[in-house]
Design an enzyme around this catalytic site. Structure first.
Site, PDB file in Angstrom:
ATOM      1  N   ARG A  62       0.833  -1.207   0.000  1.00 20.09           N
ATOM      2  CA  ARG A  62       0.000   0.000   0.000  1.00 20.09           C
ATOM      3  C   ARG A  62       0.868   1.257   0.000  1.00 20.09           C
ATOM      4  O   ARG A  62       0.545   2.241  -0.675  1.00 20.09           O
ATOM      5  CB  ARG A  62      -0.926  -0.031   1.226  1.00 20.09           C
ATOM      6  CG  ARG A  62      -2.007   1.029   1.214  1.00 20.09           C
ATOM      7  CD  ARG A  62      -3.098   0.720   2.211  1.00 20.09           C
ATOM      8  NE  ARG A  62      -4.135   1.728   2.190  1.00 20.09           N
ATOM      9  CZ  ARG A  62      -4.423   2.520   3.238  1.00 20.09           C
ATOM     10  NH1 ARG A  62      -3.772   2.370   4.376  1.00 20.09           N
ATOM     11  NH2 ARG A  62      -5.378   3.428   3.151  1.00 20.09           N
ATOM     12  N   HIS A  66       0.542   4.212  -2.763  1.00 19.30           N
ATOM     13  CA  HIS A  66       0.217   5.580  -2.337  1.00 19.30           C
ATOM     14  C   HIS A  66       1.345   6.542  -2.694  1.00 19.30           C
ATOM     15  O   HIS A  66       1.089   7.703  -3.030  1.00 19.30           O
ATOM     16  CB  HIS A  66      -0.042   5.615  -0.831  1.00 19.30           C
ATOM     17  CG  HIS A  66      -1.423   5.205  -0.460  1.00 19.30           C
ATOM     18  ND1 HIS A  66      -2.232   5.938   0.398  1.00 19.30           N
ATOM     19  CD2 HIS A  66      -2.162   4.123  -0.821  1.00 19.30           C
ATOM     20  CE1 HIS A  66      -3.397   5.324   0.537  1.00 19.30           C
ATOM     21  NE2 HIS A  66      -3.375   4.222  -0.183  1.00 19.30           N
ATOM     22  N   ASN A  93      -3.404   9.433   3.927  1.00 16.71           N
ATOM     23  CA  ASN A  93      -2.231   8.616   4.232  1.00 16.71           C
ATOM     24  C   ASN A  93      -2.047   8.315   5.716  1.00 16.71           C
ATOM     25  O   ASN A  93      -1.162   7.536   6.081  1.00 16.71           O
ATOM     26  CB  ASN A  93      -0.963   9.284   3.689  1.00 16.71           C
ATOM     27  CG  ASN A  93      -0.780   9.067   2.200  1.00 16.71           C
ATOM     28  OD1 ASN A  93      -1.306   8.101   1.638  1.00 16.71           O
ATOM     29  ND2 ASN A  93      -0.065   9.960   1.549  1.00 16.71           N
ATOM     30  N   HIS A 193      -5.869  -6.126  -2.599  1.00 16.21           N
ATOM     31  CA  HIS A 193      -6.707  -6.250  -1.411  1.00 16.21           C
ATOM     32  C   HIS A 193      -6.943  -7.706  -1.021  1.00 16.21           C
ATOM     33  O   HIS A 193      -7.713  -7.990  -0.116  1.00 16.21           O
ATOM     34  CB  HIS A 193      -8.053  -5.545  -1.630  1.00 16.21           C
ATOM     35  CG  HIS A 193      -7.975  -4.056  -1.488  1.00 16.21           C
ATOM     36  ND1 HIS A 193      -9.056  -3.235  -1.680  1.00 16.21           N
ATOM     37  CD2 HIS A 193      -6.935  -3.245  -1.146  1.00 16.21           C
ATOM     38  CE1 HIS A 193      -8.691  -1.979  -1.490  1.00 16.21           C
ATOM     39  NE2 HIS A 193      -7.409  -1.960  -1.163  1.00 16.21           N
TER      40      HIS A 193
END
Length: 329
Positions: A62, A66, A93, A193
């Site tokens: 992740r 990001h 974040n 995910h």
């Protein structure tokens, strides 16, 4: 049968179309002479961290995503500023798990022992991501290297540039399309995910306030799953409580995420919409039936993530400390 065959042909064509070059600035053997054991050093650090906590797996993946989606794959999300207005301080974040940051910092420390001043934090993050994926059962792939670390990290740049948990497909496409991702890329990357967890607050409306109706539950939920979620996430649940994104194999990188969507086990609106929307449904069904197809598409898509706005020596640096710029900004 003919319709199904036609759908598969379209999907295969889309995957092939999305297999673009990851950029002239990057090379798989970039550190061959300057840090030949780089991948092993990084993977050893990632493995050690995973043995301490499995949260490392989704946390690193992740963090990589990001980071790249804002100012490119340049480790700008790792910067800490005393003014607390760096990328990591943005509202989107703040939910990034600290284990992702810690993994990169640890790996950087080990890399510096072997190859001081040579390897960027951005490349370490890209490698750590591939290691985390492989160590959790996902595909093994070659990482293109040669990134420099970015010189800009600003929280204001994050707003509106990351997919949200309540996004429909149109909003998801808008976020991904501006970076050149195809619909296949979007669905494949969502497959990350298959590992990790999510705070109850991110999907509570689907359980208790669907479409603004108090007490209503999203009918696309598997009813048994919805009941289980309500037990784990009561309406008055605290902000720190979380559940697994994949209730069956939460620390294994596999294609079960897509089978979950087909069967009503998608946790977030932005997950389940990939199946309920007819534009992306065939891709979900294909990945649910064929893990190899998912892995192949994911490798293409994650390579594109790592090639976003790559910095060079002209607009970047090799940080000594992943959390701070070398130069005064």
């Amino acid at each position: 049968m003919e319709a199904r065959r036609g759908t598969l042909i379209v999907i295969v064509a889309l995957i092939a179309f999305s297999s673009v070059s990851t950029g002239e600035a990057l090379s798989s053997d970039y550190y061959q002479s300057t840090c030949p054991n780089l991948r092993q050093i990084v993977c050893d650090a990632v493995k050690k961290k995973i043995n301490e906590t499995a949260v490392t797996i989704p946390a690193v993946i992740r963090l990589f995503f990001h980071d790249a989606m804002i100012t490119g794959s340049d480790a700008s999300t790792l910067i800490s500023l005393p003014t607390e207005d760096a990328e990591k301080d943005s509202s989107d974040n703040k939910s990034l798990a600290g284990d992702g940051f810690d993994t990169v910092i640890r790996a950087k420390k080990e890399v510096e022992k072997a190859c001081p001043g040579v390897v960027s934090c951005a490349d370490i993050l890209a490698l750590a991501t591939s290691c985390a994926i492989e160590l959790s059962g996902g595909p093994s792939y070659t990482v293109e290297l040669g990134r420099y670390d970015g010189l800009v990290s600003n929280a204001s740049l994050v707003d509106g540039n990351l997919p949200g948990p309540n996004f429909d497909l149109d909003k998801l496409i808008a976020i991904f399309d501006k970076h050149g991702f195809t619909l296949v890329d979007l669905v494949a990357l969502s497959g990350a995910h298959t590992v990790g967890f999510c705070h109850c607050s991110r999907f509570a409306d689907r359980l208790y306030n669907y479409n603004g109706q108090l007490g209503a539950t999203d009918p696309t939920f598997n009813p048994q799953f919805a009941d289980q979620l309500k037990q784990a996430c009561p309406s008055n649940v605290g902000p720190t409580i979380a559940v697994n994104l994949d209730p069956f194999t939460p620390i294994t990188f596999d294609n079960l995420y897509f089978s979950n969507l087909v069967n009503g086990y998608g946790l977030l609106t932005s997950d389940e919409v990939l199946y309920t929307d007819t534009r992306s449904r065939p891709i979900v069904q294909w990945f649910a039936a064929n893990q190899t197809a998912f892995f192949e598409a994911f490798v293409v898509a994650i390579g594109k993530v790592g090639s976003l706005d790559v910095k060079t020596s002209a607009d970047g640096e090799i940080r000594k400390d992943c959390t701070a710029y070398n130069k005064k900004q």
